[in-house]
Design an enzyme around this catalytic site. Sequence first.
Site, PDB file in Angstrom:
ATOM      1  CG  ASP A 117      -4.411  -8.874 -45.892  1.00  0.00           C
ATOM      2  OD1 ASP A 117      -5.278  -8.453 -45.116  1.00  0.00           O
ATOM      3  OD2 ASP A 117      -4.293 -10.076 -46.207  1.00  0.00           O
ATOM      4  CG  ASP A 126      -7.042  -9.131 -40.699  1.00  0.00           C
ATOM      5  OD1 ASP A 126      -6.918 -10.264 -41.200  1.00  0.00           O
ATOM      6  OD2 ASP A 126      -6.878  -8.897 -39.483  1.00  0.00           O
ATOM      7  CG  ASP A 134      -6.730 -17.280 -41.420  1.00  0.00           C
ATOM      8  OD1 ASP A 134      -5.538 -17.255 -41.068  1.00  0.00           O
ATOM      9  OD2 ASP A 134      -7.414 -16.253 -41.585  1.00  0.00           O
TER      10      ASP A 134
END
Length: 560
Positions: free
Chosen positions: A98, A200, A331
């Site tokens: 990430d 991200d 999420d």
Amino acid sequence: MKKEWWKESVVYQIYPRSFMDSNGDGIGDLQGIIMKLDYLKELGIDTIWLSPVYQSPNDDNGYDISDYYTIMEELGTMEDWEELLDQIHMREMRLIMDLVVNHTSDEHEWFVQSKSSKENEYRDYYIWREGKAEGVEPNNWASNFGGSAWEYNNQTGDYYLHLFSKKQPDLNWDNENVRQDIYKMMRWWLDKGIDGFRMDVINFISKEQGLPDGEPKLGKSYVSGSKYYRNGPKIHMYLQEMNKEVLSHYDAMTVGEMPGVSPEEAKDYTSQDRNELNMVFQFEHVGLDNGPNGKWDLKKVNLLDLKQSLSRWQNALSNDGWNSLYFNNHDQPRSVSRFGNDKKYRVESAKMLATLLHMMKGTPYVYQGEELGMTNIEFESIEGYRDIETIQAYKDLKEQGLTEDQVLKSLYAKSRDNARTPMQWDSSENGGFTSGTPWIQVNPNYSVINAEAEMANEHSIFSYYSQLIMLRKQQDLIKFGDYQLVLENDPDIFAYLRTYEDKKLLVICNFYEKEPVFKIPNEINFMTKQLLISNYVVNAQSSITEINLQPYETRVYLLN
Ligand code: NOJ
């Protein structure tokens, strides 16, 4: 269309805190992941995306990074991480990390320096502005986690921008040194041997000059400024620069998380000859159950909307660019609870949803536990929740006058913690996730829903996912075939056709508990049919001219 390994991959996302705890501290860790690599191999996964494992005060579970070059203590050491990478590569799998560079933690050294004085050399690494007047923020933007997007800093008497929590200050990408420091860090990880990045909120990094106010709304102190920071003026320039300076020198895969991106914009981001990214995570289909007041305002998703949305994406990126395929991540609520039926038809509906997604064109993503049909959780009270966004939403919704029951109902449907309860490995205490006290409660249904039981059952959701993945590996038709929606206006059935060379794939998904009749459209011609996969027992010879579908039934046929 050029073949690339990332177009032929199935990616599995690991949320490390909740995956597997090896040392009994209640928090998943890197050694825990190593213990479970054979499980992923058995599922058929070839690429792992690891949510952030870098040093972080964990205001947002690692999405607030205080040192990009160090591993979070709770998760292990750099040696553990290196062992993990070796073990992944030994199994001929790949690892993508990430990349969280829209913001850092406020505890990152750059920010500690930046806030210390206006003359500091890191001052311009972040976005600082004077207030509009005494006690008035520089603009009216809301943070994505609620409240103002600005925080006052006593030391310098001005404000910094944070699109997420106040412990996640936004980096100033217009500063060349920021960009070079990020590129250096990316090279460092790629040189260590990683195979790519998930980026991200990468379409937030370029902000409109002047940071204009968002359109005011009656009764709201802060409003969305997303128009001025999503897909901002220099975004393509920065991504092309990143590609030239870093990515083009490696065989790396990239997927950019992009809230609010349209299919047309996604094409610009992923088109082969623009040299930006390989694919994006779009949000359109996971916003279809948002009411007029946003995420917490619950609405049932309408199948026609979902068909239209996913088809639009399939079509827009059919020849140039590439799709990512997902329903779940850390999420999003669990898809079987959200779009399926997590009670009576949990197994059938989880398989149907998986089929719907995995037979499309693009790179499928499986989020940990999805392959088991893990479900949403209902905590008794707000005390059970850990997620910063959820806790803030709880306060905000209560303040707006909603009752406790109304608020909890929204959290049950939409909280990010639905996805973050620990992996359910077996039926022992805490689902075999930890021998200690888990950092967030394990879903009590682990005694029934767990990996051990599903691996031993050839009719389980796990077995079904592994078959879907295997089919994709075997058939270029599934990887590269053209997509065409059929029965466009049918309110209950999502059906589509894939075509490649002289082969066709017919995918039929009954989206609800109802039992509609599927009638094959006249224009679909074929001589022979072969049933590739289904979630009910089907007589492979039976005619497909008319099928009486059972609740959540799905079938995939190869037509010649
Ligand atoms: C998107 C991530 O997926 C989410 O978990 C995080 O809270 C925000 N970006 C901020 O980094």
